[in-house]
Design a protein around this motif. Structure first.
Motif, PDB file in Angstrom:
ATOM      1  N   SER A   1      -6.355   1.300   2.952  1.00 33.17           N
ATOM      2  CA  SER A   1      -7.728   0.889   2.646  1.00 33.17           C
ATOM      3  C   SER A   1      -8.017   0.870   1.147  1.00 33.17           C
ATOM      4  CB  SER A   1      -8.720   1.833   3.336  1.00 33.17           C
ATOM      5  OG  SER A   1      -8.530   3.175   2.903  1.00 33.17           O
ATOM      6  N   SER A   2      -7.066   1.342   0.330  1.00 30.03           N
ATOM      7  CA  SER A   2      -7.253   1.369  -1.121  1.00 30.03           C
ATOM      8  C   SER A   2      -6.847   0.023  -1.708  1.00 30.03           C
ATOM      9  CB  SER A   2      -6.421   2.492  -1.743  1.00 30.03           C
ATOM     10  OG  SER A   2      -6.479   2.455  -3.143  1.00 30.03           O
ATOM     11  N   GLN A   3      -7.785  -0.653  -2.348  1.00 28.75           N
ATOM     12  CA  GLN A   3      -7.516  -1.989  -2.873  1.00 28.75           C
ATOM     13  C   GLN A   3      -6.802  -1.928  -4.213  1.00 28.75           C
ATOM     14  OE1 GLN A   3     -10.490  -5.163  -2.399  1.00 28.75           O
ATOM     15  NE2 GLN A   3     -10.403  -5.435  -4.594  1.00 28.75           N
ATOM     16  N   GLY A   4      -5.865  -2.863  -4.402  1.00 26.69           N
ATOM     17  CA  GLY A   4      -5.169  -2.970  -5.674  1.00 26.69           C
ATOM     18  C   GLY A   4      -5.897  -3.896  -6.630  1.00 26.69           C
TER      19      GLY A   4
ATOM     20  N   ASN B   1      -0.912  -0.959  -4.978  1.00 29.53           N
ATOM     21  CA  ASN B   1      -1.784   0.112  -5.474  1.00 29.53           C
ATOM     22  C   ASN B   1      -0.991   1.345  -5.902  1.00 29.53           C
ATOM     23  OD1 ASN B   1      -1.025   1.102  -2.984  1.00 29.53           O
ATOM     24  ND2 ASN B   1      -3.095   1.354  -2.184  1.00 29.53           N
TER      25      ASN B   1
ATOM     26  N   SER C   1      -2.080   4.536   2.105  1.00 34.44           N
ATOM     27  CA  SER C   1      -3.376   4.219   1.479  1.00 34.44           C
ATOM     28  C   SER C   1      -3.692   2.734   1.676  1.00 34.44           C
ATOM     29  CB  SER C   1      -3.351   4.583  -0.010  1.00 34.44           C
ATOM     30  OG  SER C   1      -3.066   5.952  -0.191  1.00 34.44           O
TER      31      SER C   1
ATOM     32  N   ASP D   1      -6.186   2.980   7.496  1.00 36.97           N
ATOM     33  CA  ASP D   1      -5.095   3.836   7.030  1.00 36.97           C
ATOM     34  C   ASP D   1      -4.186   4.291   8.165  1.00 36.97           C
ATOM     35  OD1 ASP D   1      -5.995   3.595   4.464  1.00 36.97           O
ATOM     36  OD2 ASP D   1      -7.071   5.499   4.434  1.00 36.97           O
TER      37      ASP D   1
ATOM     38  N   ASP E   1       0.755   3.801  -8.496  1.00 35.12           N
ATOM     39  CA  ASP E   1       0.649   4.240  -9.888  1.00 35.12           C
ATOM     40  C   ASP E   1       2.002   4.843 -10.275  1.00 35.12           C
ATOM     41  OD1 ASP E   1       0.251   5.664 -12.264  1.00 35.12           O
ATOM     42  OD2 ASP E   1      -1.837   6.108 -11.786  1.00 35.12           O
TER      43      ASP E   1
ATOM     44  N   LYS F   1       0.847  -1.189   0.000  1.00 31.90           N
ATOM     45  CA  LYS F   1       0.000   0.000   0.000  1.00 31.90           C
ATOM     46  C   LYS F   1       0.887   1.245   0.000  1.00 31.90           C
ATOM     47  CE  LYS F   1      -3.538  -2.685   0.267  1.00 31.90           C
ATOM     48  NZ  LYS F   1      -4.372  -2.903  -0.929  1.00 31.90           N
TER      49      LYS F   1
ATOM     50  N   LYS G   1     -12.954  -5.676   2.130  1.00 34.54           N
ATOM     51  CA  LYS G   1     -12.297  -5.250   3.361  1.00 34.54           C
ATOM     52  C   LYS G   1     -11.722  -6.436   4.125  1.00 34.54           C
ATOM     53  CE  LYS G   1     -15.353  -1.242   3.978  1.00 34.54           C
ATOM     54  NZ  LYS G   1     -16.329  -0.591   4.879  1.00 34.54           N
TER      55      LYS G   1
END
Length: 431
Positions: A69-72, A392, A67, A351, A394, A37, A88
């Motif tokens: 809680s941001s899913q890949g 996740n 990040s 997070d 970029d 993450k 989750k």
């Protein structure tokens, strides 16, 4: 205005951009790390009080955020033990220090001791599977968890306990018509025991209402001695009989709709326990009818379908993991035996978890307490077997941030350089 303050402000800006570059470097380095993450640097101004018309330059402070809680996205693999969470939650893993941690990195491999360990060396945890009830979960702790262990070099045997047999008895046959079918059960040593079910039409009435009665008897014939055992005699052990025609029977009554009348007929056949050849054939409950369907009497040929549970001697050939986290051992004969249920955990503020080496997390004062549960219920995501969650990060975004930080670092260094030059001018005034 203090020239020293100006220089300190420039240093503050350079440090802040260096922190940002550090998170960018970490993100780029871990762009291909399973379940990673990304980190980001947030800036906050530091204002100093201004007095007497003199402005005191402040600076900037930084705060690193994750990040989590941001899913890949997912990458699909050919390994059953590669696991990803769609939604989750976190896997619970145990480190070499004996402490439990949370992770989304599900690249697990079966080790030589049977445990499932990911590429960072953390071992997957779960609960032993029970077919009768879910294990009691300690909501805010890890008590009751154990390492999932798939070691099973020995042959596996599971004695039969229950089954079903749904037949169609031809309605147009005369009284005295007889038909037999068989099911195979496993005794305590894994031997196959063939049970013979014999159906005989015993009566028919015109009504009202019209009905037909059939009898069913169950026998077991010892292939070595030829002894015939009456499996519904109600005795332990069941007695031997001279022929299958002498077996204890149950009467099955069918109505004009062809369905079994459960007010006068049994829904299950209960078979006796049979000690034989140093093994035990457990008492069996064989379902023959019920609300969802069962045996019938229709104008069609005799037909039967059924099965009895149990596993004969068989080695493990592989594993399967369901989307609700049940870990099955797959045996050479094709049978699946549930062994564990993968535990999952979550916190109120993912997070704010504390990231640690090995792509794992621990609870922090700001994350909230850890809440345990299972995949697919209670707000937890489902488990995808044969897949891994990608980082996740970029890359394009990180490279853009790198260029911005480089430019900003250069600009802050110019502020420091200018302050230094002004200091030199001030020192030279005395000459």
């Amino acid at each position: 205005m203090s020239l020293y303050g100006t220089m300190r402000t420039g240093v503050s800006g350079m440090n802040a951009q260096a922190n940002r570059l550090s998170t960018v470097a970490d993100n780029i380095a871990n762009a291909n790390t399973t379940g990673y993450k990304k980190a980001s640097t947030q800036f906050s101004s530091l204002i100093l009080p201004t007095t007497g018309g003199a402005y005191n330059s402040g600076g900037v402070t930084t705060d690193v955020r994750y990040s989590i809680s941001s899913q890949g996205t997912f990458t699909y693999t050919t390994s059953t033990t590669d696991l990803a969470i769609n939604g989750k939650g976190f896997f619970i893993v145990n480190g070499s220090d004996g402490v439990e941690y949370l992770t989304r990195a599900g690249a697990f491999t079966v080790m030589d001791d049977g445990t499932l360990r990911n590429s960072a060396g953390f071992t997957l945890m779960g609960y032993p599977y029970s077919s009768t009830e879910d294990p009691t979960i300690v909501i805010n702790g890890f008590a009751g968890l154990e390492e999932i262990n798939l070691a099973s070099g020995e042959l596996n045997v599971k004695a039969s306990e229950s089954g079903y047999l749904h037949v169609n008895l031809p309605s147009n046959e005369d009284v005295g018509f007889k038909k037999a079918t068989s099911l195979v059960a496993y005794d305590s040593l894994g031997n196959t025991r063939k049970l013979d079910f014999t159906y005989t039409k015993v009566s028919t009435t015109a009504g009202p209402p019209p009905t037909s009665d059939w009898s069913v008897g169950v026998t077991y014939t010892d292939p070595v001695t030829g002894d015939i055992y009456d499996m519904m005699s109600g005795t332990n052990p069941p007695g031997t009989i001279a022929s299958a025609d002498l077996a204890t029977t149950k009467t099955l009554t069918f109505g004009a709709d062809g369905k079994l009348d459960l007010t006068t007929s049994p829904a299950d056949l209960v078979l006796d326990e049979l000690p034989i050849d140093g093994a035990i054939l457990n008492p069996l409950t064989v379902s023959i009818g019920g609300a969802s369907g069962g045996s019938t009497q229709l104008a069609a040929s005799f037909a039967a379908k059924g099965d009895i549970d149990g596993i004969g001697p068989s080695g493990v050939s592989g594993y399967e993991i369901s989307d609700d986290g049940i870990v099955y051992l797959k045996y050479e004969n094709g049978d699946l035996a549930p062994k564990y249920r993968i535990a999952m955990a979550n916190v109120q503020s993912p997070d704010n978890l504390k990231p640690l080496a090995g792509n794992v997390y621990s609870q922090s004062p700001d994350s909230g307490v850890i809440v345990m549960g299972y995949a697919g219920n209670g707000g937890y995501g489902t488990i995808i077997s044969g897949a891994l969650e990608d980082s996740n990060v970029d890359i394009a975004e990180e490279l853009t941030s790198m260029i911005e930080s480089q430019r900003n670092y250069t600009a802050n260094s110019k502020v420091f350089q200018t302050g230094s030059e002004l200091m030199e001018v001030l020192v030279n005034l005395k000459r």
